[in-house]
Design an enzyme around this catalytic site. Structure first.
Site, PDB file in Angstrom:
ATOM      1  N   ASP A   1      -5.664 -12.420   3.124  1.00 17.57           N
ATOM      2  CA  ASP A   1      -4.313 -12.870   3.449  1.00 17.57           C
ATOM      3  C   ASP A   1      -3.824 -12.313   4.781  1.00 17.57           C
ATOM      4  OD1 ASP A   1      -4.019 -14.273   0.985  1.00 17.57           O
ATOM      5  OD2 ASP A   1      -3.644 -12.357  -0.018  1.00 17.57           O
TER       6      ASP A   1
ATOM      7  N   TYR B   1     -13.076  -3.749  -2.253  1.00 23.77           N
ATOM      8  CA  TYR B   1     -11.884  -3.555  -1.429  1.00 23.77           C
ATOM      9  C   TYR B   1     -11.527  -2.070  -1.410  1.00 23.77           C
ATOM     10  CZ  TYR B   1     -10.770  -8.556  -1.215  1.00 23.77           C
ATOM     11  OH  TYR B   1     -10.794  -9.905  -0.959  1.00 23.77           O
TER      12      TYR B   1
END
Length: 443
Positions: A141, A219
Site C-alpha cells: 500500500d 513482513y
C-alpha cells in the site's frame, strides 16, 4: 442510379479486399522490423559511437556513467523479435513518497510505474506489459516499503539461444548461462530513482509466477518500545499463529475476496541495536503463506492496544471467532511507514548480481543511510536548541485524549454476507438498467 451488386459479386469483392489487407499487414510487419533494426543501431551509436567492433565488445557491459538517450519514436513492441529471457527481479524501495507499489492505484507516482519507465528507457522491455508476461508477488500500500519484493517478466537478452527459459520442470538455468548476459542490475539501477533499487535477478521457468509461485512472505514492522508491555504483546501474538479466519483483521474486499482464511507461520518480536535516549527500537516479524488487504497493520494495531494495557490478550481470541463476531469492530490501523515487505520465498530461486553491480548497490545504500542520518542529526540539533517555556509564560490547556472504548463495545462494519448482498443487489440493478436501455424502455 446506384449500381446494385448481387450476392456472388459482393462475396468476390470481400475476398479480394481481405486478401489485400493481409498483403498490407505483411508489408507493414516487414517495414516495422526494418525500422526496429535501424532504431537499435541508432541507440547503439548514441551509446557507444560508430565503431562496430567497440559496440560489439561493450554490448551488455555499459559503464555506469554513460547516459541513455530517449530516442524519439521508440516503441517496446519493436524489440519483440530480439532475444529474450524470462527473469525474476528482487526489488527494494522506500515507499514514503509512493502511492503504493501497483500502478493500478490511479495515483502517481507508484513504484511499478517508475520501474516500467526504467525498463522502457533502457530498452529492456520486450513488447508491452501484457506481452512481457509480467507478474508481481505483492502490491504493497501507499507508504509501505520493501527490501524483498519480487517481479517477473520477459527482458531483452544477449544470449542468442532459443528456449533459454524452457525449464518447465522447475530447473533453473546453469551458471554458464549468466556469462555474457546483460547486467540487469547495473543497467536499471543507474536510471531508477534513488529510493528504488534492483537487488538481484534470476532466470526462471516460463511457468513461474511471482505471486502464485511464492511459498511465503515475511513482513517486518518497526516500533519504539516506550512503555509497551512486550510480554503481553508476545502472548497475544502467539494466538495469531496458525490458520484462522482473519476477516476482523483486514480491510474487507467482498467483491473480489471470498476466503479470509490465512496461515500465519511465525510471529516474533525482538529489539534492534537502534536506540534514541532511553527508547529502544523493536521489530515485529510476521511470516505467512499469504496476507489479506491491510492484515499486518490491523494485527499490529490490536497488539499495540494490548501493549498499552487498553485491551486484554484475550481480545485476539474473540476477534478470531468470526461465528460470534461476524462484523469487524471499527479501529484505526497502525501506520504504514514502519511496515516493510522483508522477503518473498520461492523454491529453487537464487538471486544473483555481478561483483561490480553489488559494490555499486552497497555504496548507494550506504550513501542513502548516511543522508538520512544527517537529516536526523539536524532535527536532533533543533531539539537541543529549542527554547523551553519559562515558568511565568502562560501555557495553553492541553486537550485530553479521548478515553479508550473497548473494541467489543465499538460500532461495527458490515459483515461479509451483508456486503455481498449489497454488491449483488447493485449488480442486478445495473443489469436491469442495461437491459432497459437495450430495449429502449425508460429506466
Amino acid at each position: 442510379m446506384a449500381t446494385q451488386l448481387n450476392g456472388g459479386d459482393n462475396s468476390d469483392l470481400i475476398a479480394t479486399l481481405q486478401a489485400r489487407v493481409k498483403e498490407l499487414e505483411a508489408e507493414n510487419a516487414r517495414l516495422l522490423s526494418q525500422l526496429a533494426n535501424c532504431q537499435i543501431q541508432e541507440v547503439e551509436k548514441k551509446l557507444h559511437g560508430t565503431d562496430a567492433k567497440e559496440t560489439k565488445s561493450r554490448k551488455g557491459n555499459r559503464k555506469s556513467g554513460e547516459k541513455i538517450e530517449n530516442v524519439p519514436g521508440y516503441n517496446s513492441r519493436f524489440m519483440s523479435h530480439h532475444s529474450k529471457r524470462y527473469v525474476a527481479l528482487k526489488v527494494m524501495y522506500f515507499g514514503k513518497r509512493y502511492y503504493g507499489f501497483a500502478s493500478e492505484a490511479q495515483m502517481e507516482p507508484t513504484v511499478e510505474s517508475e520501474i516500467f519507465k526504467a525498463l522502457e528507457k533502457t530498452r529492456l522491455l520486450v513488447g508491452d506489459r501484457k506481452e512481457s508476461q509480467y507478474s508481481r508477488c505483492g502490491r504493497t500500500d501507499k507508504g509501505v516499503s520493501s527490501v524483498g519484493q519480487v517481479i517477473a517478466l520477459f527482458l531483452r537478452s544477449n544470449l542468442k539461444i532459443s528456449g533459454a527459459n524452457d525449464v518447465g520442470s522447475g530447473e533453473i538455468a546453469l551458471e554458464s548461462q549468466y556469462e555474457g548476459e546483460i547486467d540487469y542490475l547495473r543497467v536499471l539501477n543507474r536510471v531508477l530513482p534513488n529510493d528504488i533499487r534492483i537487488m538481484g535477478w534470476c532466470p526462471v521457468p516460463v511457468n513461474f509466477h511471482a505471486r502464485f509461485s511464492c511459498l511465503s512472505r515475511q513482513y517486518k514492522y518497526f516500533f519504539w518500545k516506550e512503555n509497551l508491555n512486550i510480554l503481553a504483546m508476545e502472548s497475544a501474538g502467539k494466538k495469531l499463529i496458525g490458520e484462522h479466519d482473519f476477516r476482523n483483521f483486514c480491510k474487507m474486499d467482498a467483491a473480489n475476496v471470498h476466503n479470509y482464511r490465512r496461515n500465519i507461520t511465525s510471529l516474533e518480536m525482538s529489539p534492534t541495536d537502534v536506540r534514541y535516549g532511553d527508547n529502544e527500537l523493536w521489530v515485529i516479524k510476521i511470516r505467512g503463506s499469504a496476507f489479506l488487504w491491510h492484515q499486518v497493520r490491523c494485527m499490529v494495531a490490536v497488539l499495540f492496544m494490548i501493549g498499552k494495557g487498553l485491551e486484554s490478550p484475550n481480545v485476539i481470541d474473540m476477534l478470531l471467532d468470526t461465528t460470534s463476531i461476524p462484523r469487524k469492530p471499527q479501529y484505526t490501523m497502525a501506520s504504514e511507514v514502519p511496515l516493510v515487505l522483508q522477503s518473498c520465498e520461492f523454491e529453487d530461486i537464487k538471486f544473483i548480481c555481478s561483483s561490480d553491480s553489488g559494490e555499486a548497490l552497497r555504496a548507494h545504500l550506504v550513501n542513502e543511510c548516511q543522508s538520512y542520518q544527517l537529516e536526523a542529526a539536524i532535527f536532533h540539533e533543533a531539539l537541543l536548541n529549542y527554547v523551553p517555556l519559562s515558568e511565568d509564560q502562560p501555557t495553553r490547556e492541553i486537550k485530553k485524549k479521548p478515553s479508550h472504548v473497548p473494541i467489543m463495545l465499538r460500532p461495527t462494519e458490515p459483515s461479509y454476507e451483508e456486503r455481498r448482498s449489497k454488491f449483488n443487489s447493485k449488480h442486478e440493478d445495473h443489469i436491469h438498467t442495461a437491459h432497459l436501455n437495450i430495449v429502449g424502455l425508460p429506466t
